[in-house]
Scaffold this motif. Structure first.
Motif, PDB file in Angstrom:
ATOM      1  N   UNK A  28      -0.895  38.782  -0.137  1.00  0.00           N
ATOM      2  CA  UNK A  28       0.223  39.040   0.759  1.00  0.00           C
ATOM      3  C   UNK A  28      -0.115  40.286   1.568  1.00  0.00           C
ATOM      4  N   UNK A  29      -0.275  40.113   2.877  1.00  0.00           N
ATOM      5  CA  UNK A  29      -0.453  41.232   3.788  1.00  0.00           C
ATOM      6  C   UNK A  29       0.932  41.576   4.308  1.00  0.00           C
ATOM      7  N   UNK A  30       1.374  42.791   4.031  1.00  0.00           N
ATOM      8  CA  UNK A  30       2.691  43.234   4.453  1.00  0.00           C
ATOM      9  C   UNK A  30       2.566  44.688   4.880  1.00  0.00           C
ATOM     10  N   UNK A  31       3.668  45.294   5.217  1.00  0.00           N
ATOM     11  CA  UNK A  31       3.674  46.703   5.608  1.00  0.00           C
ATOM     12  C   UNK A  31       4.830  47.394   4.908  1.00  0.00           C
ATOM     13  N   UNK A  32       4.662  48.664   4.643  1.00  0.00           N
ATOM     14  CA  UNK A  32       5.683  49.419   3.914  1.00  0.00           C
ATOM     15  C   UNK A  32       7.040  49.370   4.620  1.00  0.00           C
ATOM     16  N   UNK A  33       7.046  49.323   5.949  1.00  0.00           N
ATOM     17  CA  UNK A  33       8.321  49.258   6.670  1.00  0.00           C
ATOM     18  C   UNK A  33       9.028  47.914   6.490  1.00  0.00           C
ATOM     19  N   UNK A  51      -2.618  39.370  -4.902  1.00  0.00           N
ATOM     20  CA  UNK A  51      -2.805  40.747  -4.462  1.00  0.00           C
ATOM     21  C   UNK A  51      -1.829  41.036  -3.339  1.00  0.00           C
ATOM     22  N   UNK A  52      -1.463  42.292  -3.213  1.00  0.00           N
ATOM     23  CA  UNK A  52      -0.617  42.744  -2.111  1.00  0.00           C
ATOM     24  C   UNK A  52      -1.364  43.840  -1.370  1.00  0.00           C
ATOM     25  N   UNK A  53      -1.357  43.753  -0.041  1.00  0.00           N
ATOM     26  CA  UNK A  53      -2.054  44.723   0.791  1.00  0.00           C
ATOM     27  C   UNK A  53      -1.064  45.289   1.801  1.00  0.00           C
ATOM     28  N   UNK A  54      -1.011  46.600   1.880  1.00  0.00           N
ATOM     29  CA  UNK A  54      -0.143  47.292   2.844  1.00  0.00           C
ATOM     30  C   UNK A  54      -0.969  47.635   4.078  1.00  0.00           C
ATOM     31  N   UNK A  55      -0.769  46.872   5.149  1.00  0.00           N
ATOM     32  CA  UNK A  55      -1.571  47.103   6.354  1.00  0.00           C
ATOM     33  C   UNK A  55      -1.134  48.360   7.106  1.00  0.00           C
ATOM     34  N   UNK A  56       0.046  48.879   6.791  1.00  0.00           N
ATOM     35  CA  UNK A  56       0.487  50.130   7.414  1.00  0.00           C
ATOM     36  C   UNK A  56      -0.290  51.311   6.836  1.00  0.00           C
ATOM     37  N   UNK A  57      -0.714  51.199   5.592  1.00  0.00           N
ATOM     38  CA  UNK A  57      -1.464  52.272   4.952  1.00  0.00           C
ATOM     39  C   UNK A  57      -2.920  52.290   5.403  1.00  0.00           C
ATOM     40  N   UNK A  58      -3.450  51.131   5.791  1.00  0.00           N
ATOM     41  CA  UNK A  58      -4.847  51.041   6.221  1.00  0.00           C
ATOM     42  C   UNK A  58      -4.954  49.909   7.246  1.00  0.00           C
ATOM     43  N   UNK A  59      -5.066  50.251   8.500  1.00  0.00           N
ATOM     44  CA  UNK A  59      -5.065  49.249   9.572  1.00  0.00           C
ATOM     45  C   UNK A  59      -6.326  48.386   9.587  1.00  0.00           C
ATOM     46  N   UNK A  60      -7.333  48.769   8.828  1.00  0.00           N
ATOM     47  CA  UNK A  60      -8.553  47.960   8.740  1.00  0.00           C
ATOM     48  C   UNK A  60      -8.216  46.536   8.317  1.00  0.00           C
ATOM     49  N   UNK A  64      -9.362  43.308  10.342  1.00  0.00           N
ATOM     50  CA  UNK A  64     -10.366  42.454   9.708  1.00  0.00           C
ATOM     51  C   UNK A  64      -9.861  41.033   9.476  1.00  0.00           C
ATOM     52  N   UNK A  65      -8.597  40.896   9.084  1.00  0.00           N
ATOM     53  CA  UNK A  65      -8.056  39.573   8.757  1.00  0.00           C
ATOM     54  C   UNK A  65      -7.110  39.037   9.832  1.00  0.00           C
ATOM     55  N   UNK A  66      -7.080  39.703  10.981  1.00  0.00           N
ATOM     56  CA  UNK A  66      -6.287  39.260  12.134  1.00  0.00           C
ATOM     57  C   UNK A  66      -4.826  38.986  11.763  1.00  0.00           C
ATOM     58  N   UNK A  67      -4.214  39.980  11.126  1.00  0.00           N
ATOM     59  CA  UNK A  67      -2.814  39.891  10.737  1.00  0.00           C
ATOM     60  C   UNK A  67      -1.967  40.313  11.928  1.00  0.00           C
ATOM     61  N   UNK A  68      -1.144  39.388  12.418  1.00  0.00           N
ATOM     62  CA  UNK A  68      -0.323  39.674  13.598  1.00  0.00           C
ATOM     63  C   UNK A  68       1.161  39.738  13.274  1.00  0.00           C
ATOM     64  N   UNK A  69       1.539  39.270  12.099  1.00  0.00           N
ATOM     65  CA  UNK A  69       2.935  39.311  11.677  1.00  0.00           C
ATOM     66  C   UNK A  69       2.957  39.552  10.166  1.00  0.00           C
ATOM     67  N   UNK A  70       3.953  40.282   9.716  1.00  0.00           N
ATOM     68  CA  UNK A  70       4.095  40.532   8.280  1.00  0.00           C
ATOM     69  C   UNK A  70       5.422  39.980   7.791  1.00  0.00           C
ATOM     70  N   UNK A  71       5.461  39.486   6.587  1.00  0.00           N
ATOM     71  CA  UNK A  71       4.301  39.256   5.731  1.00  0.00           C
ATOM     72  C   UNK A  71       3.502  38.027   6.161  1.00  0.00           C
ATOM     73  N   UNK A  72       2.236  38.046   5.794  1.00  0.00           N
ATOM     74  CA  UNK A  72       1.352  36.893   5.943  1.00  0.00           C
ATOM     75  C   UNK A  72       0.708  36.652   4.589  1.00  0.00           C
TER      76      UNK A  72
END
Length: 112
Positions: A28-33, A51-60, A64-72
């Motif tokens: 799950x790619x999401x962001x803290x907000x 696994x859960x990944x916070x893309x706001x904490x690390x924009x890589x 890298x995975x072309x996340x355009x909307x959260x959650x994905x």
């Protein structure tokens, strides 16, 4: 010369390191907000790692995975993307646990 070869080997190994474990992994790619819209049923999926990944904490991760909307949600099989589920415009996930689990089950059955 041996030191140079060893250094190149270490650099190559580091660059080719996998982000996620081998096998079936649902990330799950999401962001803290957007924490209030995280996928609550994610840990209930079976026959896979989650696994859960916070893309706001690390924009890589977003790049890298072309996340355009959260959650994905992205289903990986041996670090290769096999399925992707994206949230709607309200940043909530419409896909159901059953739909994601069916994708996992299909990948598992194809291995036989």
């Amino acid at each position: 010369m041996k030191k140079l070869i060893l250094l190149l080997l270490i650099i190559t190994t580091t660059c080719l390191a996998q982000d996620f474990p081998d096998g079936l992994v649902v990330v799950e790619f999401n962001a803290s907000f957007n924490k209030s819209n995280e996928v609550q049923w994610l840990p209930k999926l079976t026959d896979c790692e989650v696994e859960r990944v916070d893309i706001a904490a690390d924009s890589r991760w977003a790049n890298e995975y072309k996340i355009v909307v959260v959650p994905t949600l992205v289903v990986f099989n041996n670090n290769e993307e096999t399925k992707r589920f994206q949230a709607n415009i309200m940043m909530t996930m419409e896909v159901t646990r059953r739909e994601v689990q069916n994708s996992i089950d299909e990948i598992t059955m194809e291995a036989f």
